[in-house]
Design a protein around this motif. Structure first.
Motif, PDB file in Angstrom:
ATOM      1  N   PRO A   1     -26.726 -36.920 -46.909  1.00  0.00           N
ATOM      2  CA  PRO A   1     -27.443 -36.112 -46.360  1.00  0.00           C
ATOM      3  C   PRO A   1     -28.082 -36.727 -44.968  1.00  0.00           C
ATOM      4  O   PRO A   1     -27.982 -37.859 -44.807  1.00  0.00           O
ATOM      5  N   ASN A   2     -28.702 -35.882 -44.164  1.00  0.00           N
ATOM      6  CA  ASN A   2     -29.200 -36.391 -42.889  1.00  0.00           C
ATOM      7  C   ASN A   2     -28.479 -37.409 -42.158  1.00  0.00           C
ATOM      8  O   ASN A   2     -28.664 -38.382 -41.711  1.00  0.00           O
ATOM      9  N   GLN A   3     -27.228 -36.888 -41.728  1.00  0.00           N
ATOM     10  CA  GLN A   3     -26.323 -37.727 -41.132  1.00  0.00           C
ATOM     11  C   GLN A   3     -26.446 -37.768 -39.600  1.00  0.00           C
ATOM     12  O   GLN A   3     -26.950 -36.730 -38.869  1.00  0.00           O
ATOM     13  N   THR A   4     -26.391 -38.902 -38.985  1.00  0.00           N
ATOM     14  CA  THR A   4     -26.558 -38.786 -37.478  1.00  0.00           C
ATOM     15  C   THR A   4     -25.099 -38.455 -36.822  1.00  0.00           C
ATOM     16  O   THR A   4     -24.173 -38.478 -37.456  1.00  0.00           O
ATOM     17  N   LEU A   5     -25.165 -38.642 -35.464  1.00  0.00           N
ATOM     18  CA  LEU A   5     -23.786 -37.942 -34.925  1.00  0.00           C
ATOM     19  C   LEU A   5     -22.720 -38.983 -35.408  1.00  0.00           C
ATOM     20  O   LEU A   5     -21.787 -38.854 -35.453  1.00  0.00           O
ATOM     21  N   ALA A   6     -23.356 -40.368 -35.209  1.00  0.00           N
ATOM     22  CA  ALA A   6     -22.460 -41.554 -35.395  1.00  0.00           C
ATOM     23  C   ALA A   6     -21.770 -41.581 -36.825  1.00  0.00           C
ATOM     24  O   ALA A   6     -20.654 -41.736 -37.072  1.00  0.00           O
ATOM     25  N   SER A   7     -22.533 -41.339 -37.665  1.00  0.00           N
ATOM     26  CA  SER A   7     -21.978 -41.112 -39.259  1.00  0.00           C
ATOM     27  C   SER A   7     -21.305 -40.080 -39.441  1.00  0.00           C
ATOM     28  O   SER A   7     -20.194 -40.312 -40.167  1.00  0.00           O
TER      29      SER A   7
ATOM     30  N   THR B   1     -33.678 -24.961 -46.360  1.00  0.00           N
ATOM     31  CA  THR B   1     -32.341 -24.177 -46.029  1.00  0.00           C
ATOM     32  C   THR B   1     -31.218 -25.071 -44.955  1.00  0.00           C
ATOM     33  O   THR B   1     -30.169 -25.104 -45.340  1.00  0.00           O
ATOM     34  N   ARG B   2     -32.066 -25.461 -43.874  1.00  0.00           N
ATOM     35  CA  ARG B   2     -31.329 -26.283 -43.051  1.00  0.00           C
ATOM     36  C   ARG B   2     -30.508 -27.568 -43.566  1.00  0.00           C
ATOM     37  O   ARG B   2     -29.402 -27.788 -43.538  1.00  0.00           O
ATOM     38  N   LEU B   3     -31.209 -28.218 -44.697  1.00  0.00           N
ATOM     39  CA  LEU B   3     -30.624 -29.333 -45.226  1.00  0.00           C
ATOM     40  C   LEU B   3     -29.794 -28.914 -46.284  1.00  0.00           C
ATOM     41  O   LEU B   3     -28.368 -29.550 -46.298  1.00  0.00           O
ATOM     42  N   LEU B   4     -29.882 -27.742 -46.836  1.00  0.00           N
ATOM     43  CA  LEU B   4     -28.917 -27.307 -47.798  1.00  0.00           C
ATOM     44  C   LEU B   4     -27.398 -26.804 -46.779  1.00  0.00           C
ATOM     45  O   LEU B   4     -26.402 -27.031 -47.597  1.00  0.00           O
ATOM     46  N   VAL B   5     -27.683 -26.229 -45.987  1.00  0.00           N
ATOM     47  CA  VAL B   5     -26.321 -25.618 -45.169  1.00  0.00           C
ATOM     48  C   VAL B   5     -25.743 -27.049 -44.497  1.00  0.00           C
ATOM     49  O   VAL B   5     -24.599 -27.000 -44.478  1.00  0.00           O
ATOM     50  N   GLN B   6     -26.551 -27.792 -44.168  1.00  0.00           N
ATOM     51  CA  GLN B   6     -25.681 -29.177 -43.621  1.00  0.00           C
ATOM     52  C   GLN B   6     -24.978 -29.750 -44.751  1.00  0.00           C
ATOM     53  O   GLN B   6     -23.985 -30.533 -44.293  1.00  0.00           O
ATOM     54  N   ARG B   7     -25.327 -29.796 -45.810  1.00  0.00           N
ATOM     55  CA  ARG B   7     -24.636 -30.346 -46.931  1.00  0.00           C
ATOM     56  C   ARG B   7     -23.242 -29.950 -46.812  1.00  0.00           C
ATOM     57  O   ARG B   7     -22.133 -30.419 -47.397  1.00  0.00           O
ATOM     58  N   PHE B   8     -23.061 -28.470 -46.460  1.00  0.00           N
ATOM     59  CA  PHE B   8     -21.724 -27.716 -46.670  1.00  0.00           C
ATOM     60  C   PHE B   8     -20.797 -27.863 -45.314  1.00  0.00           C
ATOM     61  O   PHE B   8     -19.640 -27.300 -45.285  1.00  0.00           O
TER      62      PHE B   8
ATOM     63  N   SER C   1     -14.834 -32.295 -34.161  1.00  0.00           N
ATOM     64  CA  SER C   1     -15.366 -31.294 -33.216  1.00  0.00           C
ATOM     65  C   SER C   1     -16.018 -30.215 -34.167  1.00  0.00           C
ATOM     66  O   SER C   1     -17.255 -29.791 -33.799  1.00  0.00           O
ATOM     67  N   ILE C   2     -15.378 -29.698 -35.185  1.00  0.00           N
ATOM     68  CA  ILE C   2     -15.932 -28.709 -36.068  1.00  0.00           C
ATOM     69  C   ILE C   2     -17.085 -29.168 -36.649  1.00  0.00           C
ATOM     70  O   ILE C   2     -17.984 -28.633 -36.868  1.00  0.00           O
ATOM     71  N   ALA C   3     -17.151 -30.416 -37.230  1.00  0.00           N
ATOM     72  CA  ALA C   3     -18.446 -31.175 -37.793  1.00  0.00           C
ATOM     73  C   ALA C   3     -19.635 -31.365 -36.942  1.00  0.00           C
ATOM     74  O   ALA C   3     -20.595 -30.866 -37.211  1.00  0.00           O
ATOM     75  N   VAL C   4     -19.286 -31.725 -35.908  1.00  0.00           N
ATOM     76  CA  VAL C   4     -20.417 -32.130 -34.860  1.00  0.00           C
ATOM     77  C   VAL C   4     -20.941 -30.778 -34.342  1.00  0.00           C
ATOM     78  O   VAL C   4     -22.242 -30.495 -34.338  1.00  0.00           O
ATOM     79  N   GLY C   5     -19.970 -29.913 -34.169  1.00  0.00           N
ATOM     80  CA  GLY C   5     -20.340 -28.476 -33.650  1.00  0.00           C
ATOM     81  C   GLY C   5     -21.347 -27.643 -34.612  1.00  0.00           C
ATOM     82  O   GLY C   5     -22.264 -27.163 -34.146  1.00  0.00           O
ATOM     83  N   LEU C   6     -20.749 -27.627 -35.765  1.00  0.00           N
ATOM     84  CA  LEU C   6     -21.680 -26.940 -36.857  1.00  0.00           C
ATOM     85  C   LEU C   6     -22.952 -27.562 -37.132  1.00  0.00           C
ATOM     86  O   LEU C   6     -23.913 -27.207 -37.164  1.00  0.00           O
TER      87      LEU C   6
END
Length: 253
Positions: A126-132, A195-202, A176-181
């Motif tokens: 969870p809570n990943q940065t752009l670099a991670s 909800t944002r945290l949940l969506v980011q998990r997917f 590109s897909i992961a960063v864009g989403l």
């Protein structure tokens, strides 16, 4: 006394050949019937069995020699079908079928789960940065590409540029897909923090799933599950570098 002797003889024979349930050995063919889902499922369990990662060099040589003896008709008496199937499993798990060279442990099919699981965990952090995000997507596609290349069809040499092109395409697409989403989710004002945290998990799923549908040498292995679920998909026409190791492709009948 005669009955006792008969019983003792049967017990001795059973002890000498404990694998009476093993089917007759067939060199180069799957142990389990490929006409049913359960048979194909057990076949793939054999392929990804991580216990073969711990086979010693001596045990590998013994397995190879046992199969050579079987092939040349010089098999010693008392060898069971179970021993032959086990020897073939070990050889196929460790040695490349075309080059007979050892496959680097993290890139064997039996190492796909042990070495791939930490990457999956990293993708779902969870809570990943752009670099991670970039790092884990790059690592995932790099691992997939190495597994594909290590299990490639060595009877049909391909230029290195083809693998490099597929690898770069897979990495760029996934990142590109992961960063864009992730950016889209963060900018979605209608989402609550939960909800944002949940969506980011997917987010990793469409990034990885999209790459699994690309016909590129650096992609994942959808054919493994596809074969198990859809016999109509055989023979496989997936242009993956690993198709050489598909038993169904080698023995379509």
């Amino acid at each position: 006394m005669a009955d006792t002797a008969t019983t003792a003889s049967a017990a001795a024979a059973s002890a000498a050949n404990p694998s009476t349930d093993a089917p007759p050995f067939q060199l180069g063919k799957p142990r389990f019937q490929q006409t049913s889902f359960y048979g194909r499922f057990r076949h793939f369990l054999d392929i990804i069995d991580p216990r073969t990662l711990f086979v010693t060099e001596r045990r590998l040589r013994e397995a190879v020699q046992l199969l050579e003896d079987y092939k040349h008709g010089t098999l010693r008496p008392g060898v069971t079908n179970e021993q032959l199937w086990s020897a073939q499993k070990i050889k196929q798990a460790i040695l490349h079928p075309d080059t007979n060279e050892k496959i680097f442990m993290p890139f064997r099919m039996s190492g796909y789960i042990p070495f791939g699981t930490p990457i999956v965990v990293g993708l779902l952090l969870p809570n990943q940065t752009l670099a991670s995000t970039v790092f884990w997507q790059w690592l995932n596609q790099s691992h997939n590409a190495c597994v594909n290349y290590a299990n490639r069809n060595a009877t049909k040499p391909s230029p290195a540029s083809k693998f490099i092109q597929g690898y770069l395409g897979a990495v760029i697409s996934a990142v590109s897909i992961a960063v864009g989403l992730n950016v889209l989710v963060q900018k979605a004002n209608k989402f609550t923090p939960a909800t944002r945290l949940l969506v980011q998990r997917f987010v990793p799923f469409p990034a990885v799933g999209r790459l699994s549908c690309r016909h590129a040498p650096g992609s994942s292995f959808p054919c493994k599950a596809l074969c198990a679920w859809r016999p109509s998909a055989w023979p496989c026409h997936w242009p993956s570098a690993s198709s050489r190791r598909c038993q169904r492709l080698r023995h379509p009948n």
